[in-house]
Design a protein around this motif. Structure first.
Motif, mmCIF file in Angstrom:
data_model
loop_
_atom_site.group_PDB
_atom_site.id
_atom_site.type_symbol
_atom_site.label_atom_id
_atom_site.label_comp_id
_atom_site.label_asym_id
_atom_site.label_seq_id
_atom_site.Cartn_x
_atom_site.Cartn_y
_atom_site.Cartn_z
ATOM 1 N N PHE A 84 64.681 40.514 -34.579
ATOM 2 C CA PHE A 84 64.855 39.087 -34.312
ATOM 3 C C PHE A 84 64.021 38.301 -35.310
ATOM 4 C CE2 PHE A 84 65.713 41.334 -30.436
ATOM 5 C CZ PHE A 84 66.721 40.621 -29.810
ATOM 6 N N PHE A 85 64.630 37.280 -35.920
ATOM 7 C CA PHE A 85 63.930 36.399 -36.846
ATOM 8 C C PHE A 85 63.862 35.006 -36.236
ATOM 9 C CE2 PHE A 85 66.211 39.596 -39.304
ATOM 10 C CZ PHE A 85 65.215 40.133 -40.111
ATOM 11 N N ILE A 86 62.713 34.350 -36.384
ATOM 12 C CA ILE A 86 62.565 32.999 -35.859
ATOM 13 C C ILE A 86 61.659 32.199 -36.788
ATOM 14 C CG2 ILE A 86 60.594 33.592 -34.377
ATOM 15 C CD1 ILE A 86 61.779 31.593 -32.295
ATOM 16 N N GLY A 87 61.990 30.923 -36.962
ATOM 17 C CA GLY A 87 61.175 30.029 -37.757
ATOM 18 C C GLY A 87 60.758 28.830 -36.936
ATOM 19 N N GLU A 88 60.119 27.886 -37.581
ATOM 20 C CA GLU A 88 59.817 26.613 -36.933
ATOM 21 C C GLU A 88 61.126 25.859 -36.701
ATOM 22 O OE1 GLU A 88 56.911 25.744 -35.853
ATOM 23 O OE2 GLU A 88 55.815 27.427 -36.742
ATOM 24 N N PRO A 89 61.131 24.875 -35.798
ATOM 25 C CA PRO A 89 62.377 24.147 -35.514
ATOM 26 C C PRO A 89 63.054 23.573 -36.746
ATOM 27 C CG PRO A 89 60.734 23.620 -33.860
ATOM 28 C CD PRO A 89 60.025 24.446 -34.900
ATOM 29 N N GLU A 90 62.258 23.153 -37.739
ATOM 30 C CA GLU A 90 62.825 22.501 -38.927
ATOM 31 C C GLU A 90 63.082 23.492 -40.059
ATOM 32 O OE1 GLU A 90 58.380 22.483 -39.237
ATOM 33 O OE2 GLU A 90 59.857 22.011 -37.677
ATOM 34 N N GLU A 91 63.174 24.774 -39.745
ATOM 35 C CA GLU A 91 63.404 25.780 -40.775
ATOM 36 C C GLU A 91 64.710 26.542 -40.555
ATOM 37 O OE1 GLU A 91 58.852 27.081 -42.038
ATOM 38 O OE2 GLU A 91 59.865 28.158 -40.408
ATOM 39 N N LEU A 92 65.327 26.930 -41.662
ATOM 40 C CA LEU A 92 66.441 27.871 -41.665
ATOM 41 C C LEU A 92 65.947 29.185 -42.246
ATOM 42 C CD1 LEU A 92 69.278 25.549 -43.063
ATOM 43 C CD2 LEU A 92 68.769 26.057 -40.667
ATOM 44 N N ILE A 93 66.640 30.255 -41.957
ATOM 45 C CA ILE A 93 66.203 31.586 -42.370
ATOM 46 C C ILE A 93 67.213 32.186 -43.333
ATOM 47 C CG2 ILE A 93 65.695 33.931 -41.575
ATOM 48 C CD1 ILE A 93 64.898 32.607 -38.875
ATOM 49 N N THR A 94 66.729 32.687 -44.464
ATOM 50 C CA THR A 94 67.572 33.402 -45.418
ATOM 51 C C THR A 94 67.175 34.870 -45.426
ATOM 52 O OG1 THR A 94 67.895 31.471 -46.849
ATOM 53 C CG2 THR A 94 68.265 33.631 -47.830
ATOM 54 N N ASN A 145 82.279 44.194 -49.552
ATOM 55 C CA ASN A 145 81.404 43.087 -49.189
ATOM 56 C C ASN A 145 80.360 42.874 -50.282
ATOM 57 O OD1 ASN A 145 79.842 41.165 -47.992
ATOM 58 N ND2 ASN A 145 79.448 42.300 -46.107
ATOM 59 N N ILE A 146 80.388 41.709 -50.930
ATOM 60 C CA ILE A 146 79.448 41.447 -52.013
ATOM 61 C C ILE A 146 78.441 40.366 -51.618
ATOM 62 C CG2 ILE A 146 81.072 42.115 -53.812
ATOM 63 C CD1 ILE A 146 81.646 39.158 -54.296
ATOM 64 N N GLN A 147 78.489 39.918 -50.364
ATOM 65 C CA GLN A 147 77.550 38.904 -49.907
ATOM 66 C C GLN A 147 76.218 39.570 -49.596
ATOM 67 O OE1 GLN A 147 78.941 36.638 -46.575
ATOM 68 N NE2 GLN A 147 77.425 35.028 -46.830
ATOM 69 N N ARG A 148 75.234 39.320 -50.438
ATOM 70 C CA ARG A 148 73.944 39.985 -50.291
ATOM 71 C C ARG A 148 72.872 39.064 -49.727
ATOM 72 N NH1 ARG A 148 75.141 45.283 -51.312
ATOM 73 N NH2 ARG A 148 72.993 45.695 -51.967
ATOM 74 N N SER A 149 73.188 37.796 -49.547
ATOM 75 C CA SER A 149 72.210 36.839 -49.035
ATOM 76 C C SER A 149 72.868 36.006 -47.933
ATOM 77 C CB SER A 149 71.709 35.937 -50.164
ATOM 78 O OG SER A 149 70.745 35.019 -49.693
ATOM 79 N N ILE A 150 72.211 35.946 -46.782
ATOM 80 C CA ILE A 150 72.753 35.232 -45.629
ATOM 81 C C ILE A 150 71.756 34.168 -45.197
ATOM 82 C CG2 ILE A 150 73.706 35.444 -43.307
ATOM 83 C CD1 ILE A 150 75.195 37.054 -45.432
ATOM 84 N N ARG A 151 72.225 32.937 -45.021
ATOM 85 C CA ARG A 151 71.372 31.859 -44.516
ATOM 86 C C ARG A 151 71.833 31.471 -43.120
ATOM 87 N NH1 ARG A 151 69.929 26.460 -47.875
ATOM 88 N NH2 ARG A 151 68.880 28.081 -49.098
ATOM 89 N N SER A 152 70.884 31.356 -42.202
ATOM 90 C CA SER A 152 71.199 31.006 -40.825
ATOM 91 C C SER A 152 71.566 29.529 -40.712
ATOM 92 C CB SER A 152 70.011 31.312 -39.910
ATOM 93 O OG SER A 152 68.930 30.417 -40.171
ATOM 94 N N SER A 153 72.192 29.184 -39.601
ATOM 95 C CA SER A 153 72.550 27.790 -39.321
ATOM 96 C C SER A 153 71.504 27.097 -38.461
ATOM 97 C CB SER A 153 73.904 27.734 -38.606
ATOM 98 O OG SER A 153 74.917 28.364 -39.363
ATOM 99 N N GLN A 154 70.471 27.815 -38.044
ATOM 100 C CA GLN A 154 69.425 27.292 -37.176
ATOM 101 C C GLN A 154 68.149 28.101 -37.405
ATOM 102 O OE1 GLN A 154 72.489 28.622 -35.622
ATOM 103 N NE2 GLN A 154 71.440 30.500 -36.240
#
Length: 322
Positions: A84-94, A145-154
């Motif tokens: 599980f990954f979590i950031g501050e409310p104002e952060e997105l996760i890559t 699948n060539i997508q090697r980087s994923i950015r979260s929406s929240q």
């Protein structure tokens, strides 16, 4: 007694008190020597200079709230693992997939999920996420699948993986990105203060607190247009395109939670409510026609207070046996 959901979520969030400076020190050791969840303090973040990268091994079930490079290596067949990954409310996760040695043809997999999923319940819910459920999964084992980087929406994301051959594994790098208008947040702590703003966007945003809490709304602006408030509806929120609702329940998915209160009138002041549920959610519904804003603070509810049933309390919906 706490429910199974609350127990699991509290295990997932054990480290989060430390991220707010509530631990006195941190000793970084080999992953096999640590407790199930590594306590990450602000001291560690300060100790890492701008040029340093934090590195450590992953466990089969793990939790991360800091940037760095993380490697999982199986010492035995691992069939049901998640981080599980979590950031501050104002952060997105890559999440960057650096490299790996996994047997996709033999049944191994490594999947990223945009959000959290626990016991079949998702956050954000399918109603509130910009992507379909299938689009929220990225499988690094899929052919071509060539997508090697994923950015979260929240501010939350997770990976699922299965590694059957000892010695096999993978490495990912986790980075944080700023989010000017946070939407769909899981709180790292049982207390805090937050302002949610939805600027002319047709979307629904939820702020989830996985604790029983006292929540106080101090400022609510709905239907704000060109400096003027729209006329308040005569009664209730029926037919109103912009409103705030409070939800409570024992799961992760806001769409499956019990509606406790609706707020569809702008006000400046204070509205307080005790909610004795395992999970409390403040959800703003926005038509996209206006700039909507809500400011609130929350504090963990003392479970002994549920016996008093004072003020505008609704904890009986979550603790019917009290």
């Amino acid at each position: 007694m706490p429910s199974a959901f609350q127990f699991q979520c509290h295990l997932v969030l054990i480290f989060l008190a430390a991220s707010k400076g509530e631990t006195r020190y941190l000793e970084v050791r080999d992953a096999g020597e640590d407790d199930p969840f590594l306590l990450l303090s602000e001291d560690l973040k300060r100790e890492l200079s701008a040029g340093q990268i934090y590195r450590r091994s992953l466990r089969c079930i793990d939790m991360l709230s800091i940037e760095g490079q993380f490697t999982f290596t199986a010492d035995q067949p691992q069939l049901h693992c998640a981080t599980f990954f979590i950031g501050e409310p104002e952060e997105l996760i890559t999440i960057d997939y650096d490299f790996g040695n996994i047997d996709c043809q033999g049944g191994d997999f490594l999947k990223v999920f945009d959000g959290w999923i626990l016991k079949g319940e998702k956050f954000p819910s399918s109603l509130d996420h910009p992507l379909t459920t299938s689009q929220r999964y990225v499988d690094f084992c899929e052919s071509g699948n060539i997508q090697r980087s994923i950015r979260s929406s929240q501010n939350v994301a997770m990976i699922f993986f299965r590694i059957q051959q000892p010695g096999n594994g993978f490495t990912v790098t986790v980075k944080k990105n700023s989010n000017l208008f946070p939407c769909n947040v899981i709180s790292q702590t049982p207390s805090g203060r937050f302002t949610m703003v939805i600027p002319h966007q047709h979307r629904n945003c939820s702020f989830s607190i996985i604790y029983p809490v006292v929540i106080k709304i101090s400022d609510l602006i709905l239907g704000h247009l060109n400096g003027l408030f729209l006329k308040k509806p005569s009664a209730g929120c029926a037919g109103v395109g912009d409103f705030v609702e409070l939800l409570g329940g024992a799961g992760l998915d806001p769409s499956k939670m019990f509606p406790l209160a609706d707020l569809c009138h702008s006000f400046h002041g204070s509205a307080q409510m005790k909610i004795g549920c395992d999970n409390t959610v403040l959800r703003m519904v926005s038509s996209g026609k206006h700039i909507n804003r809500v400011t609130f603070e929350y504090q963990q509810l003392d479970l002994q207070e549920t016996e008093t049933r004072k003020e505008n309390s609704i904890e009986e919906f979550c603790f019917p046996s009290i």
